[in-house]
Design a protein around this motif. Sequence first.
Motif, PDB file in Angstrom:
ATOM      1  N   ARG A 162       6.556  -3.947   4.751  1.00 52.75           N
ATOM      2  CA  ARG A 162       5.024  -4.185   4.316  1.00 52.75           C
ATOM      3  C   ARG A 162       4.229  -3.904   5.759  1.00 52.75           C
ATOM      4  O   ARG A 162       5.027  -4.297   6.675  1.00 52.75           O
ATOM      5  CB  ARG A 162       3.821  -5.157   4.164  1.00 52.75           C
ATOM      6  CG  ARG A 162       4.550  -6.644   4.914  1.00 52.75           C
ATOM      7  CD  ARG A 162       3.878  -7.867   4.468  1.00 52.75           C
ATOM      8  NE  ARG A 162       3.560  -8.939   5.273  1.00 52.75           N
ATOM      9  CZ  ARG A 162       2.845  -9.117   6.193  1.00 52.75           C
ATOM     10  NH1 ARG A 162       1.700  -8.836   5.754  1.00 52.75           N
ATOM     11  NH2 ARG A 162       2.743 -10.205   6.798  1.00 52.75           N
ATOM     12  N   PHE A 195      -5.931   0.650   5.658  1.00 53.56           N
ATOM     13  CA  PHE A 195      -4.884   1.227   5.181  1.00 53.56           C
ATOM     14  C   PHE A 195      -3.671  -0.038   5.057  1.00 53.56           C
ATOM     15  O   PHE A 195      -2.892  -0.009   6.209  1.00 53.56           O
ATOM     16  CB  PHE A 195      -4.261   2.250   5.457  1.00 53.56           C
ATOM     17  CG  PHE A 195      -3.064   3.099   4.096  1.00 53.56           C
ATOM     18  CD1 PHE A 195      -3.398   3.084   3.044  1.00 53.56           C
ATOM     19  CD2 PHE A 195      -1.584   2.655   4.532  1.00 53.56           C
ATOM     20  CE1 PHE A 195      -2.385   3.882   2.294  1.00 53.56           C
ATOM     21  CE2 PHE A 195      -0.998   3.333   3.582  1.00 53.56           C
ATOM     22  CZ  PHE A 195      -1.223   3.682   2.887  1.00 53.56           C
ATOM     23  N   ASN A 196      -3.120  -0.095   4.198  1.00 56.18           N
ATOM     24  CA  ASN A 196      -2.184  -0.908   4.122  1.00 56.18           C
ATOM     25  C   ASN A 196      -1.077  -0.921   2.514  1.00 56.18           C
ATOM     26  O   ASN A 196      -1.628  -0.291   2.214  1.00 56.18           O
ATOM     27  CB  ASN A 196      -2.007  -2.823   3.638  1.00 56.18           C
ATOM     28  CG  ASN A 196      -2.799  -3.802   2.820  1.00 56.18           C
ATOM     29  OD1 ASN A 196      -1.922  -3.452   1.657  1.00 56.18           O
ATOM     30  ND2 ASN A 196      -4.071  -3.678   3.281  1.00 56.18           N
ATOM     31  N   TYR A 197       0.767  -1.094   2.733  1.00 56.16           N
ATOM     32  CA  TYR A 197       1.169  -1.179   1.654  1.00 56.16           C
ATOM     33  C   TYR A 197       2.412  -2.085   1.624  1.00 56.16           C
ATOM     34  O   TYR A 197       2.448  -2.129   2.813  1.00 56.16           O
ATOM     35  CB  TYR A 197       1.796   0.427   2.153  1.00 56.16           C
ATOM     36  CG  TYR A 197       2.910   0.667   1.280  1.00 56.16           C
ATOM     37  CD1 TYR A 197       3.653   0.659  -0.684  1.00 56.16           C
ATOM     38  CD2 TYR A 197       4.625   0.338   1.256  1.00 56.16           C
ATOM     39  CE1 TYR A 197       4.336   1.248  -1.037  1.00 56.16           C
ATOM     40  CE2 TYR A 197       5.981   0.011   0.433  1.00 56.16           C
ATOM     41  CZ  TYR A 197       5.788   0.369  -0.488  1.00 56.16           C
ATOM     42  OH  TYR A 197       6.517   0.611  -1.427  1.00 56.16           O
ATOM     43  N   GLU A 244       5.269  -4.495  -0.621  1.00 57.84           N
ATOM     44  CA  GLU A 244       6.719  -4.846  -1.713  1.00 57.84           C
ATOM     45  C   GLU A 244       6.406  -6.170  -1.511  1.00 57.84           C
ATOM     46  O   GLU A 244       6.434  -6.952  -1.009  1.00 57.84           O
ATOM     47  CB  GLU A 244       8.173  -3.325  -1.392  1.00 57.84           C
ATOM     48  CG  GLU A 244       7.097  -2.024  -0.995  1.00 57.84           C
ATOM     49  CD  GLU A 244       8.871  -1.530  -0.506  1.00 57.84           C
ATOM     50  OE1 GLU A 244       8.896  -0.346  -1.445  1.00 57.84           O
ATOM     51  OE2 GLU A 244       9.488  -2.150   0.049  1.00 57.84           O
ATOM     52  N   GLN A 256       4.987  -2.483  -6.079  1.00 60.83           N
ATOM     53  CA  GLN A 256       4.892  -1.977  -4.473  1.00 60.83           C
ATOM     54  C   GLN A 256       3.100  -1.373  -4.602  1.00 60.83           C
ATOM     55  O   GLN A 256       2.185  -1.524  -5.942  1.00 60.83           O
ATOM     56  CB  GLN A 256       5.084  -0.833  -4.433  1.00 60.83           C
ATOM     57  CG  GLN A 256       6.988  -0.765  -5.022  1.00 60.83           C
ATOM     58  CD  GLN A 256       7.486  -1.055  -6.227  1.00 60.83           C
ATOM     59  OE1 GLN A 256       6.847  -0.382  -7.518  1.00 60.83           O
ATOM     60  NE2 GLN A 256       8.640  -1.255  -6.541  1.00 60.83           N
ATOM     61  N   GLN A 257       2.234  -1.877  -3.597  1.00 60.04           N
ATOM     62  CA  GLN A 257       0.832  -2.099  -3.714  1.00 60.04           C
ATOM     63  C   GLN A 257       0.393  -1.507  -2.515  1.00 60.04           C
ATOM     64  O   GLN A 257       0.621  -1.166  -1.319  1.00 60.04           O
ATOM     65  CB  GLN A 257       0.157  -3.091  -3.526  1.00 60.04           C
ATOM     66  CG  GLN A 257      -1.613  -3.205  -3.449  1.00 60.04           C
ATOM     67  CD  GLN A 257      -2.269  -4.218  -3.569  1.00 60.04           C
ATOM     68  OE1 GLN A 257      -0.812  -5.506  -4.174  1.00 60.04           O
ATOM     69  NE2 GLN A 257      -2.933  -5.213  -2.727  1.00 60.04           N
ATOM     70  N   PHE A 258      -0.718  -0.822  -2.739  1.00 60.63           N
ATOM     71  CA  PHE A 258      -1.490   0.405  -2.097  1.00 60.63           C
ATOM     72  C   PHE A 258      -2.707   0.122  -1.952  1.00 60.63           C
ATOM     73  O   PHE A 258      -3.227  -0.141  -2.861  1.00 60.63           O
ATOM     74  CB  PHE A 258      -1.483   1.773  -2.025  1.00 60.63           C
ATOM     75  CG  PHE A 258       0.203   2.359  -1.682  1.00 60.63           C
ATOM     76  CD1 PHE A 258       0.702   3.309  -0.836  1.00 60.63           C
ATOM     77  CD2 PHE A 258       0.856   2.738  -3.301  1.00 60.63           C
ATOM     78  CE1 PHE A 258       1.574   3.669  -1.777  1.00 60.63           C
ATOM     79  CE2 PHE A 258       2.066   3.364  -3.354  1.00 60.63           C
ATOM     80  CZ  PHE A 258       2.811   3.724  -1.972  1.00 60.63           C
ATOM     81  N   GLU A 259      -2.944  -0.373  -1.223  1.00 63.90           N
ATOM     82  CA  GLU A 259      -4.764  -0.650  -1.116  1.00 63.90           C
ATOM     83  C   GLU A 259      -5.412   0.147   0.905  1.00 63.90           C
ATOM     84  O   GLU A 259      -4.410   0.225   1.246  1.00 63.90           O
ATOM     85  CB  GLU A 259      -4.584  -1.980  -0.002  1.00 63.90           C
ATOM     86  CG  GLU A 259      -6.158  -2.620  -0.622  1.00 63.90           C
ATOM     87  CD  GLU A 259      -6.523  -3.801  -0.376  1.00 63.90           C
ATOM     88  OE1 GLU A 259      -7.545  -4.738  -0.060  1.00 63.90           O
ATOM     89  OE2 GLU A 259      -5.357  -4.637  -0.645  1.00 63.90           O
ATOM     90  N   ILE A 260      -6.208   0.898   0.706  1.00 62.41           N
ATOM     91  CA  ILE A 260      -7.672   1.031   1.280  1.00 62.41           C
ATOM     92  C   ILE A 260      -8.708   0.709   1.056  1.00 62.41           C
ATOM     93  O   ILE A 260      -9.245   0.613   0.226  1.00 62.41           O
ATOM     94  CB  ILE A 260      -7.096   3.010   1.176  1.00 62.41           C
ATOM     95  CG1 ILE A 260      -8.030   3.832   2.804  1.00 62.41           C
ATOM     96  CG2 ILE A 260      -8.082   3.474  -0.061  1.00 62.41           C
ATOM     97  CD1 ILE A 260      -7.686   4.708   2.613  1.00 62.41           C
ATOM     98  N   PHE A 290      -7.398  -0.247  -4.935  1.00 62.48           N
ATOM     99  CA  PHE A 290      -6.054  -0.605  -4.627  1.00 62.48           C
ATOM    100  C   PHE A 290      -5.006   0.313  -6.156  1.00 62.48           C
ATOM    101  O   PHE A 290      -6.205  -0.256  -6.382  1.00 62.48           O
ATOM    102  CB  PHE A 290      -5.539  -1.675  -5.132  1.00 62.48           C
ATOM    103  CG  PHE A 290      -6.397  -2.735  -6.238  1.00 62.48           C
ATOM    104  CD1 PHE A 290      -5.503  -2.776  -6.661  1.00 62.48           C
ATOM    105  CD2 PHE A 290      -7.661  -2.678  -6.509  1.00 62.48           C
ATOM    106  CE1 PHE A 290      -5.781  -2.972  -8.210  1.00 62.48           C
ATOM    107  CE2 PHE A 290      -7.904  -3.727  -7.708  1.00 62.48           C
ATOM    108  CZ  PHE A 290      -6.807  -3.727  -8.445  1.00 62.48           C
ATOM    109  N   ARG A 345      -4.923  -0.173 -11.242  1.00 63.79           N
ATOM    110  CA  ARG A 345      -5.657   0.342  -9.826  1.00 63.79           C
ATOM    111  C   ARG A 345      -6.892   0.300 -10.082  1.00 63.79           C
ATOM    112  O   ARG A 345      -7.321   0.532 -11.055  1.00 63.79           O
ATOM    113  CB  ARG A 345      -5.534   1.763 -10.117  1.00 63.79           C
ATOM    114  CG  ARG A 345      -5.798   3.008 -11.751  1.00 63.79           C
ATOM    115  CD  ARG A 345      -5.604   4.596 -11.290  1.00 63.79           C
ATOM    116  NE  ARG A 345      -4.227   4.673 -10.924  1.00 63.79           N
ATOM    117  CZ  ARG A 345      -3.673   5.688 -11.692  1.00 63.79           C
ATOM    118  NH1 ARG A 345      -3.767   5.955 -12.092  1.00 63.79           N
ATOM    119  NH2 ARG A 345      -2.249   6.153 -10.926  1.00 63.79           N
TER     120      ARG A 345
END
Length: 524
Positions: free
Chosen positions: A284, A299-301, A303, A324-328, A346, A375
């Motif tokens: 991460r 921003f973070n990513y 797993e 898996q996660q993306f977040e801004i 996200f 999302r």
Amino acid sequence: MPLDCAGRGSDSQVDFSKDDRYFVAPSFTWQPDANTSLTFLSHYQKDDAGNTMQFLPYQGSVAGNPNGRLPTGTFLGEPGFDHYRREQFAVGYAFEHRFNRHWAVRQNLRYADVKSDYPVTFALGFVTDNDSVPVDYRTVSRLAGLYRDQAGTFTLDNHAQADFAIGDVRHTALLGLDFRQINGDRQRGFGSPSDLDMYSPVYGQPFTAPQIETLVNQQQDQIGLYGQDQIQWKQWIATIGVRYDWASNTSLRTDYYDSDTDRIDYAKPRYSGARQDDAAFTYRTGLSYLFDSGVAPYFNYSESFEPTAGSTFAGTPFKPTTGQQFEIGVKYQPPGVNALITLAAFELTQQNVVTPDPDPAHVGFSIQTGAARSRGIELEGKARLEMGLDVTAALALIESQVTKTNEANQLGKKLSYTPETQGSLWLDYTQPSGALAGLGLGGGVRYTGSNYGDLSNSQKAPSYTLIDASVHYELGKLDRRLRGARLGVNISNLFDREYVATCGEGSCYYGDRRNVLAGLRYNW
């Protein structure tokens, strides 16, 4: 020495179903010097309840029924047979020692044990004619189940922390090793009670009580090695974390049911087993910038790798759930105000998601769906304003979808129990001074959008809005000797709205009606 205690003796909104609970959680901290501390943590909880989860037909709870709407107290089980009893405890400690301003070590240990006994009778659906049409939309066939579970969990986490700087770059680094073991038994059996008229139930009809037919023992072991570094340079903050896991999942199934004789034979058990080993590397990372105005975009990513307890009807252990996660987003803390506002977007993708087994012959078992995606946007704000007013607000807009599955009718459908819209607002005011100092009042609203209870999206539970309220008083304001004591009354669903929480696989579940809970808390 904090001591949390709770006791509850009450009925529930469902007929013949009580809801009693007893809870105690003592803890204490020993600090021999300024650099060392050991905190003992424990809790014990006992639940003695009835069968409050009623599987009601869609026609009569959400949709119309020629016989009218079913009352929220409708009970389709058997008084004197249905109950839910659970007993659990946990003990552990958190140890920390700081060698100097650069180095510290910590160790956290916990053991938890839980046992439950759940004999239950539930409806399978309307009694139908030869064309599968309900004969009268009031008589349901039932199944009796017996579920006995026991599980013990041991967890141990060790890590070292280093705080140092290289030039004007500051680091907070962690290096650790953790271990978790879960060992559990699940016993199940089924019986055949009589049909029941939901609108005019007659209980106590003779039926074949369930006997234990299968016993599944499962042991899950996981070892994880991890490292993390939080780096700060001027107003930039970056976080980088890595982890490697080794996991094993062993399942042993014992069957006592003999299909040749159609009876339970404990003298001739049949055994089957399976083992699954997995390993995974995950990481991460995150980055944020702190403006002087209080604004912090980020921003973070990340797993995830999570071994999943349980097994299929055939006794095959579940594969680990991965994600898996993306977040801004952006965080805002207004200067000079005790408040925080967060706005985030996200996208979360998961593989090997556990869902109910759609096979009617596998009631109570689960399968793993291929993959799912969620999302959305979340907005949250918290503020502690002057004159004793606290405000909390949240709004979430979520789009979910099954992206891979073995069931053709599930592909592209929405995830179970996932409303597209949820929102809440809570205000709490405590009188800071005067004759009423320490007296507080709270009120709020919760909104939950419509949702589906199954991945085929066959039946939808409508949206609902609930109002909550509370009143509380700090007894120390009345008498200094009572400092740390707080008396409170919380009311959920203040206006006693009747609503359906969710639906799925032909059944619906009513949500909680008005619930009043009074409590006395004391910390010292």
